[in-house]
Design an enzyme around this catalytic site. Sequence first.
Site, PDB file in Angstrom:
ATOM      1  N   GLU A  59     -13.900  -3.031   0.291  1.00 35.45           N
ATOM      2  CA  GLU A  59     -14.091  -1.642   0.694  1.00 35.45           C
ATOM      3  C   GLU A  59     -14.176  -1.492   2.206  1.00 35.45           C
ATOM      4  OE1 GLU A  59     -14.002   0.148  -3.139  1.00 35.45           O
ATOM      5  OE2 GLU A  59     -13.788   0.892  -1.116  1.00 35.45           O
ATOM      6  N   ARG A  76     -11.217   0.756   4.031  1.00 32.47           N
ATOM      7  CA  ARG A  76     -11.671   2.040   4.573  1.00 32.47           C
ATOM      8  C   ARG A  76     -11.922   1.960   6.082  1.00 32.47           C
ATOM      9  NH1 ARG A  76     -15.163   5.209  -0.062  1.00 32.47           N
ATOM     10  NH2 ARG A  76     -14.861   3.729  -1.748  1.00 32.47           N
ATOM     11  N   ASP A 112      -4.550  -4.015  -9.516  1.00 30.90           N
ATOM     12  CA  ASP A 112      -3.653  -3.046  -8.880  1.00 30.90           C
ATOM     13  C   ASP A 112      -3.120  -3.342  -7.488  1.00 30.90           C
ATOM     14  OD1 ASP A 112      -6.190  -2.653  -7.835  1.00 30.90           O
ATOM     15  OD2 ASP A 112      -6.439  -0.643  -8.641  1.00 30.90           O
ATOM     16  N   GLU A 121      -4.301   8.566  -7.100  1.00 35.58           N
ATOM     17  CA  GLU A 121      -3.144   7.749  -7.464  1.00 35.58           C
ATOM     18  C   GLU A 121      -1.960   8.541  -8.015  1.00 35.58           C
ATOM     19  OE1 GLU A 121      -6.640   5.412  -6.960  1.00 35.58           O
ATOM     20  OE2 GLU A 121      -6.306   7.003  -8.436  1.00 35.58           O
ATOM     21  N   THR A 143      -3.943   0.719   0.972  1.00 34.89           N
ATOM     22  CA  THR A 143      -4.335   1.249  -0.334  1.00 34.89           C
ATOM     23  C   THR A 143      -5.347   2.383  -0.230  1.00 34.89           C
ATOM     24  OG1 THR A 143      -4.840   0.543  -2.612  1.00 34.89           O
ATOM     25  CG2 THR A 143      -6.275  -0.269  -0.839  1.00 34.89           C
TER      26      THR A 143
END
Length: 636
Positions: free
Chosen positions: A262, A266, A395, A529, A615
């Site tokens: 994360e 981010r 993913d 998504e 992502t």
Amino acid sequence: MVLRKLPGVSASGMGLRLSQKFVFLLFLSGLVTLCFGALFFLPDSVRLKRIFLSKNESPAVTVGSENELSKKVPGDPEHQRAGLKGAEANLKLKVSRKPSVTHGARTVERSVGSRAQDEWSPARAHEPAARDERVTAAAHNQEHSSSFNYEAFKKCLLKPPMGKDQGTPSDSGTLQRREKVKEMMKFAWDNYKLYAWGKNELRPLTRNGHIGNMFGGLRGASIVDSLDTLYIMGLMEEYEEAKEWVQSNLDLNSNGEASLFEVNIRYVGGLLSAFYLTGAEIFKQKVLELGEKLLPAFNTPTGIPRGVINLGSGTSWSWGWASAGSSILAEFGTLHLEFVHLSELSGNPVFTEKVMNIRKLLDKIEKPHGLYPNFLSPVSGNWVQHHVSIGGLGDSFYEYLIKSFLMSDKTDEEAKKMYYSAMEAIEMNLVQKSPGGLTYVAEWRGGILDHKMGHLACFCGGMIGIGAEDAPAGQKQHYLDLAGQITHTCHESYSRSATKLGPEAFRFDGGAEATATRLSDRYYILRPEVVESYMYMWRLTHDPKYREWGWEAVEALEKHCRVDAGFSGIRDVYASSDSHDNMQQSFFLSETLKYLYLLFSDDDLLPLEDWVFNTEAHPLPIIRKACSTDGQTPLE
């Protein structure tokens, strides 16, 4: 020793009883010894050891996985957990990205983590090396980062990042829709600023901020995640406010326990994209400092990083819910884009070396049916379970393979080979057609198919689409068709709900078609998504249906998720009345609204010829080795 005869007991009887007791005690002693030995030598004994070892020998700390834990966990007014991309959500767990999270990885199944360190290789053993490595990296970065020439970099781009006219569409109807998305961003930002400034996310119902513990004491996740969105939308006053906060208040000297995944997607991704779009040195300075703090997570016997790291001490450990102290495919496989750019900016190859080591191990290891399971031991380098998913837990690993190839200016042949091999295995083993004709990607559990598809997996329509151009000979149209079919299925999951928003997961068994059959799968937490795939498919095909589908999503968000003080996820997309989860996720500002804005913009705004999106939807530039960014003469 003389045995005294007890009254009423014969000598032979007393001897027999003592003999039986002696044998019993001997047996009991052996059993206890065997059990204690098993606790320390069986493969998955870490949690049991914590019962017996002192704090100094093995610190046992529980990591809460609040909403941040994975980007994808719903939140209720009191709950809290998301980043997992743990799972609290409607169920007071962070979602079931088991307890899990989600982005994610794209978020992964995050959940409450704990220090599941391998017994013979505790993270503390690596602390001196971790400190040494960070000191070395810091010195190298300080010495070489000035060699990156931003003006030379801009000349390497084929087109202006913001297009000829900031991507303004010529069609008035499309422009009006784009302006609506911009208004939604400003509304979300203004309420965050008013009620949660400096906190990680906004709780719009209770009008306060949420911090959580997914980011290791870092603050301002919504600010860092929004930098590029504000800039791209031309919200310059808001962008300057965010930049000032980063310069004055983003303190990286925290001593908390953070999700490596994360923080990378981010914070590292957000700061990188802000620097590349604006050239502001403060973003480069901050991102290189943060990147150094992540390096100790790789100090494992295999170089596969653990999922949780203390940003202050460099100690790392695995999520408590991850089987046998394993690392998660979608987490350690979603570092490549950002770490390669850290090397580009710093001139320090260590970042690239770390992620290339992961790549080489994964390429070499045996894969069941060509598939990549979701759990890998950072100690042995072997798979821990044979659960395969292109949704949560797996993913973004696949996403980063094709994007690594594209970001390398199509020179990373290893990434290309691994991606198309993985796609072949996925199509052979996981891609299914429902009785109603819908194409979906199932999950694989040790050879048995689970006929469900998560919202997180809906990114793959866009992923397959952008990979079509470089597919094996004769396969381009096939991949474009497959991308369109999967995107259509994900749209169906939205259109079949009362709110026209999609559930966290939907199934294709027991008569179900793209519908959530479990109460625990019915929530929507502002996930991006589906609209992400709309954006990519629009750019690849210019089929107007993708813009229409995107507008349907905008209308649904406005009707069901907009509240008086921001946007909130909802607990049941099939319910006639909305029950909000009181969480405005930072990825809503970074991803959902950005993809919708780009969907209604001309293609020259962040053109795919020059940019790839991480992502978390942070744009990173394609690296053209034939073009120098050090201020020297361009390479031939």
